[in-house]
Write an enzyme that holds these catalytic residues in place. Sequence first.
Site, mmCIF file in Angstrom:
data_model
loop_
_atom_site.group_PDB
_atom_site.id
_atom_site.type_symbol
_atom_site.label_atom_id
_atom_site.label_comp_id
_atom_site.label_asym_id
_atom_site.label_seq_id
_atom_site.Cartn_x
_atom_site.Cartn_y
_atom_site.Cartn_z
ATOM 1 N N SER A 166 1.293 -1.310 0.090
ATOM 2 C CA SER A 166 0.032 -0.305 0.496
ATOM 3 C C SER A 166 0.819 1.185 0.142
ATOM 4 O O SER A 166 1.786 1.332 0.856
ATOM 5 C CB SER A 166 -0.776 0.212 1.352
ATOM 6 O OG SER A 166 -1.482 0.915 1.222
ATOM 7 N N TYR A 212 -1.496 0.068 10.631
ATOM 8 C CA TYR A 212 -2.069 -0.120 9.066
ATOM 9 C C TYR A 212 -0.890 -0.220 7.780
ATOM 10 O O TYR A 212 -0.386 -0.606 7.425
ATOM 11 C CB TYR A 212 -3.337 0.048 8.265
ATOM 12 C CG TYR A 212 -3.428 -0.138 6.500
ATOM 13 C CD1 TYR A 212 -4.159 -1.468 5.829
ATOM 14 C CD2 TYR A 212 -3.021 0.367 5.563
ATOM 15 C CE1 TYR A 212 -3.731 -1.854 4.715
ATOM 16 C CE2 TYR A 212 -3.296 0.483 4.525
ATOM 17 C CZ TYR A 212 -3.398 -0.955 3.703
ATOM 18 O OH TYR A 212 -4.249 -1.624 2.498
ATOM 19 N N LYS A 259 1.631 -3.388 6.454
ATOM 20 C CA LYS A 259 2.160 -3.268 5.062
ATOM 21 C C LYS A 259 3.600 -3.612 4.797
ATOM 22 O O LYS A 259 4.907 -4.295 4.182
ATOM 23 C CB LYS A 259 1.341 -3.284 3.881
ATOM 24 C CG LYS A 259 0.325 -3.257 4.113
ATOM 25 C CD LYS A 259 -0.316 -4.105 3.208
ATOM 26 C CE LYS A 259 -1.514 -4.677 2.948
ATOM 27 N NZ LYS A 259 -1.888 -5.904 2.731
#
Length: 327
Positions: free
Chosen positions: A116, A140, A144
Site C-alpha cells: 500500500s 495499517y 504492510k
Amino acid sequence: MRVLVTGGAGYIGSVITERLLQRGDVPVVLDNFSQGHRAAVPPGVEVVQADLADVGALATLFSSAIEAVVHMAAVSVVGDSVRQPLRYYRENVGNLLPLLDAMTRGGCRRIVFSSSAAVYGEPAEVPISEECPARPVNPYGSTKLMGERILADAAAAGDSARSLRFISLRYFNVAGATKAAGEMHHPETHLIPRVLEVALGERPHVELYGTNYSTPDGTCIRDYIHVEDLAEAHVLALDRTRASSGVYNLGNNRGYSVREVIETVARVTGRMISVENRPRRTGDPPQLIASHRKAAEELGWRPRLGLEEMISSAWEWRLRHPQGYAQ
C-alpha cells in the site's frame, strides 16, 4: 500455471482471479469470507474457505502443485487499524508467516504481495517514487511495510536456486469495476463508491473534509487507478517473479482532487451530489501522487484508464447490481 489467490473473493482479488483465467492460468481462491463475496469469484474457479491461520488447509493446498501466490488477504481500513492495532498485526503480519511456511514446504517460491501507499506516511516529495522513505503513520501502513520486510528477509535467506522471489505492489487508490466484479464494502469507506451511493439515493450527502488545502481547488488530491489496470500489474508481476524480486508503485502518475471526483460522478450519473463540508482530518496530506516510472520500465506496465472510466464502470456495475452481491 496454478496460482493461489488469497482473499480472492474480495474486490481486487476477484478481478485478479478473472484476469488470470483470461490468460489461461488456473487460479485457486482461498478466502475466509469475512469480507469477500462468494458470488464475486468467477464461475468454475476452485474455492477453499479457510483462514490463513489454518495450517492444515494450507498444507493441503500446497500439496496440489501451487506454482505461485498472489497474496491479497488482509484487513485494510486505516481508521480501524488505529482502533484495533493488534487485530491488524495479527491478520496482516501474523498470518503471512504460516503462508510462507506452507509455500516453503510445498516448494512454491514465487509471491506477489499486496502492499500500500500507506507505507510512505506523509511523503517528503510528490510524485512519490519507491526511493521515498517509508515512514507509515498508522498501524495499517506499518503492517504492510513489515510484510515487505519479512519477504525481503526470507528472499535473502536462501541460495539463488531455492530462494523466495517476491514482488511487492504499493497501491494508491483503487476504483472502477469489470462487468462481473465491483466494489462493495460494509461499511463503505472509499470516496468514489460513497459518492455513487449519494447518486443512488442511498446516502444523503458526501462529506468533504477540508476545502483550504494548498491545491488548485482547495481539496485533497489523490492518485486513482482502475482495478483492471491493477489486475494487469499483478499478472506482469507474477511473470517478473520468475527471475527477480522488487517493490513497485502502482498509480496513474497524476492526481484528482476530491472536488474533481464529485464533479465527475455528477457528470457521469447525471445526478446532483449533495456535499457537506467538514474540517480537515488530522494526517491528511494535501497531495499523494505516485510515480510509476519503475513499474513502466521493469514490468512493462502502464495504466490505460482514467477517472471517467473508473467512475463509469463502477456506476454501471452498481446499476446492474443494486443490492451488490446480496442479490
